[in-house]
Design an enzyme around this catalytic site. Structure first.
Site, PDB file in Angstrom:
ATOM      1  N   HIS A   1      -9.768   0.838  -2.028  1.00 12.56           N
ATOM      2  CA  HIS A   1      -9.788   1.432  -0.693  1.00 12.56           C
ATOM      3  C   HIS A   1     -11.198   1.312  -0.120  1.00 12.56           C
ATOM      4  O   HIS A   1     -12.189   1.414  -0.848  1.00 12.56           O
ATOM      5  CB  HIS A   1      -9.427   2.913  -0.756  1.00 12.56           C
ATOM      6  CG  HIS A   1      -7.977   3.197  -0.972  1.00 12.56           C
ATOM      7  ND1 HIS A   1      -7.248   2.609  -1.971  1.00 12.56           N
ATOM      8  CD2 HIS A   1      -7.122   4.026  -0.306  1.00 12.56           C
ATOM      9  CE1 HIS A   1      -5.991   3.078  -1.919  1.00 12.56           C
ATOM     10  NE2 HIS A   1      -5.893   3.922  -0.925  1.00 12.56           N
TER      11      HIS A   1
ATOM     12  N   HIS B   1       1.378   4.837  -2.527  1.00 16.62           N
ATOM     13  CA  HIS B   1       0.956   5.631  -3.678  1.00 16.62           C
ATOM     14  C   HIS B   1       2.158   6.274  -4.363  1.00 16.62           C
ATOM     15  O   HIS B   1       3.153   6.608  -3.717  1.00 16.62           O
ATOM     16  CB  HIS B   1      -0.039   6.705  -3.244  1.00 16.62           C
ATOM     17  CG  HIS B   1      -1.339   6.143  -2.764  1.00 16.62           C
ATOM     18  ND1 HIS B   1      -2.379   5.852  -3.617  1.00 16.62           N
ATOM     19  CD2 HIS B   1      -1.762   5.804  -1.521  1.00 16.62           C
ATOM     20  CE1 HIS B   1      -3.389   5.365  -2.913  1.00 16.62           C
ATOM     21  NE2 HIS B   1      -3.042   5.316  -1.638  1.00 16.62           N
TER      22      HIS B   1
ATOM     23  N   GLU C   1     -12.069   3.528   5.584  1.00 14.54           N
ATOM     24  CA  GLU C   1     -11.142   4.504   6.158  1.00 14.54           C
ATOM     25  C   GLU C   1     -11.951   5.712   6.643  1.00 14.54           C
ATOM     26  O   GLU C   1     -12.081   5.950   7.849  1.00 14.54           O
ATOM     27  CB  GLU C   1     -10.099   4.914   5.123  1.00 14.54           C
ATOM     28  CG  GLU C   1      -9.095   5.945   5.611  1.00 14.54           C
ATOM     29  CD  GLU C   1      -8.200   6.454   4.497  1.00 14.54           C
ATOM     30  OE1 GLU C   1      -7.112   6.964   4.829  1.00 14.54           O
ATOM     31  OE2 GLU C   1      -8.580   6.379   3.307  1.00 14.54           O
TER      32      GLU C   1
ATOM     33  N   HIS D   1       0.850  -1.200   0.000  1.00 18.28           N
ATOM     34  CA  HIS D   1       0.000   0.000   0.000  1.00 18.28           C
ATOM     35  C   HIS D   1       0.882   1.245   0.000  1.00 18.28           C
ATOM     36  O   HIS D   1       1.209   1.805   1.046  1.00 18.28           O
ATOM     37  CB  HIS D   1      -0.936   0.021   1.206  1.00 18.28           C
ATOM     38  CG  HIS D   1      -2.039   1.030   1.080  1.00 18.28           C
ATOM     39  ND1 HIS D   1      -3.354   0.685   0.913  1.00 18.28           N
ATOM     40  CD2 HIS D   1      -2.022   2.384   1.056  1.00 18.28           C
ATOM     41  CE1 HIS D   1      -4.100   1.774   0.816  1.00 18.28           C
ATOM     42  NE2 HIS D   1      -3.298   2.824   0.899  1.00 18.28           N
TER      43      HIS D   1
ATOM     44  N   ASP E   1       1.380   7.170   2.157  1.00 17.92           N
ATOM     45  CA  ASP E   1       2.012   8.339   1.527  1.00 17.92           C
ATOM     46  C   ASP E   1       3.099   8.895   2.439  1.00 17.92           C
ATOM     47  O   ASP E   1       2.870   9.879   3.161  1.00 17.92           O
ATOM     48  CB  ASP E   1       0.960   9.431   1.267  1.00 17.92           C
ATOM     49  CG  ASP E   1      -0.082   9.020   0.249  1.00 17.92           C
ATOM     50  OD1 ASP E   1       0.275   8.869  -0.930  1.00 17.92           O
ATOM     51  OD2 ASP E   1      -1.253   8.841   0.639  1.00 17.92           O
TER      52      ASP E   1
END
Length: 359
Positions: free
Chosen positions: A204, A22, A207, A20, A286
């Site tokens: 996704h 980006h 969240e 995971h 990220d």
């Protein structure tokens, strides 16, 4: 529950897969600042003096700020060389973290205008991934991600494009951005195309929205993995189903805290998910915006949730099993995990500079 004793085995020496991450979000902060200066891009204080930025994205205003910072960071990637540099440095960082396999997620729509369209952008990313892998020894697969805020027909276009490159490094199809602005069931057609083409389904969910978002990913999109998925703990029947179906949750502790999904690292339900039998692949999401990479996520599991070395090794195994890594890479990583556990803590500490995943 009493926490397990903390061992001295260095987490960076534990072989693992990173599932995971980006594309723009994997950039080094120093590279962001350098490229911004080179291309004349003004960076806000949140990406310079106040980095990493203080974020809270559980409301729409907070998410807009997060997305704006991400878009500014993406704007410094102006040339093919910038894209190649990003992936090369990311692979170097992955090797240093003990990651022997990386699946990096990219929405080519965000770069297409600059690099000649969707197809040339995908080919550029795949070529850069091959170069980075050859230079660092880290295997790299690419997940093409659709954007929830765009029309589902755009997602179908991306799914068809992703399927065309399954023999060149595309391994999965994802769905990202604000859950509140695009329901999973709207994208069922795109995921059907991706699954028929042999790609992993990695949307996704769970969240910013609760367990219903996770259930939609599970039932409508037939997810193999779910990005985040932490809100599944609010529905025990759903959590049991996730465990029974062996769907992996890509849990990103630092990101969850950074975006306000959890108040502190201790509030991220890593232990609850693990003890319920859910498969987990820890991820950094990220690092450019949250300030930490993969090893830190394992450190948080150890320090805040009492994970023993055997349990950390099991998390690493689960990340490998949930990946699209070729068999020879899986075998190497799994053997390295067993080796990490067999070594006394002192010996493992001495191997800190040469993680088993990368030797």
């Amino acid at each position: 529950m009493e926490p397990h004793p903390v061992s001295e085995r260095p987490i960076r020496a534990l072989p693992k897969a990173h599932l995971h991450l980006h594309f723009t979000g994997s950039m080094r902060h120093s590279t962001l600042v350098e490229l911004a200066a080179r291309h004349g891009v003004h960076l806000p204080d949140a990406l310079v003096e106040e980095w990493p930025p203080q974020l809270h994205a559980t409301d729409e205003r907070g998410w807009f700020r997060f997305q704006r910072l991400y878009d500014i960071a993406r704007s410094v990637l102006r040339t093919p060389e910038d894209m190649r540099r990003l992936l090369h440095e990311t692979a170097e960082d992955e090797a240093a973290e003990g990651s022997g396999w990386l699946e990096i997620q990219v929405d080519p729509s965000g770069y297409a205008a600059r690099f000649g369209g969707l197809t040339p952008t995908v080919e550029l990313v795949l070529d850069a991934a091959r170069e980075a892998s050859a230079a660092t020894g880290v295997g790299i697969g690419v997940v093409i991600a659709a954007n929830r805020t765009r029309h589902p027909l755009d997602a179908k276009t991306l799914a068809r494009l992703a399927v065309r490159y399954t023999d060149q490094g595309v391994v999965g199809f994802g769905l990202s951005n604000d859950e509140r602005r695009g329901r999973a069931y709207d994208f069922e057609g795109a995921f059907r195309i991706a699954r028929r083409g042999g790609l992993l389904a990695t949307p996704h969910g769970g969240e910013l929205l609760g367990p219903q978002s996770v259930r939609e990913c599970l039932e409508m999109l037939r997810a193999d993995r779910i990005g985040h998925g932490v809100r599944a703990v609010e529905d025990r029947r759903l959590l049991d189903e996730i465990a029974e179906r062996q769907v992996t949750l890509e849990v990103c502790p630092t990101s969850n805290v950074g975006l306000g999904v959890a108040a502190t690292p201790r509030d991220v339900p890593v232990r609850t998910l693990f003890d319920a039998g859910a498969r987990i692949a820890l991820g950094a999401d990220d690092p450019l915006l949250f300030g930490s990479r993969l090893a830190r996520q394992y450190e948080l599991a150890r320090s805040h949730h009492g994970f023993s070395d055997a349990e950390l090794a099991e998390l690493a195994r689960q990340s490998v099993h949930a990946s699209a890594a070729p068999e020879h890479i899986r075998k190497r990583l799994l053997e390295g995990i067993d080796e990490w556990l067999r070594l006394p803590a002192a010996d493992a500490r001495e191997s800190r500079e040469a993680p088993a995943a990368c030797r």
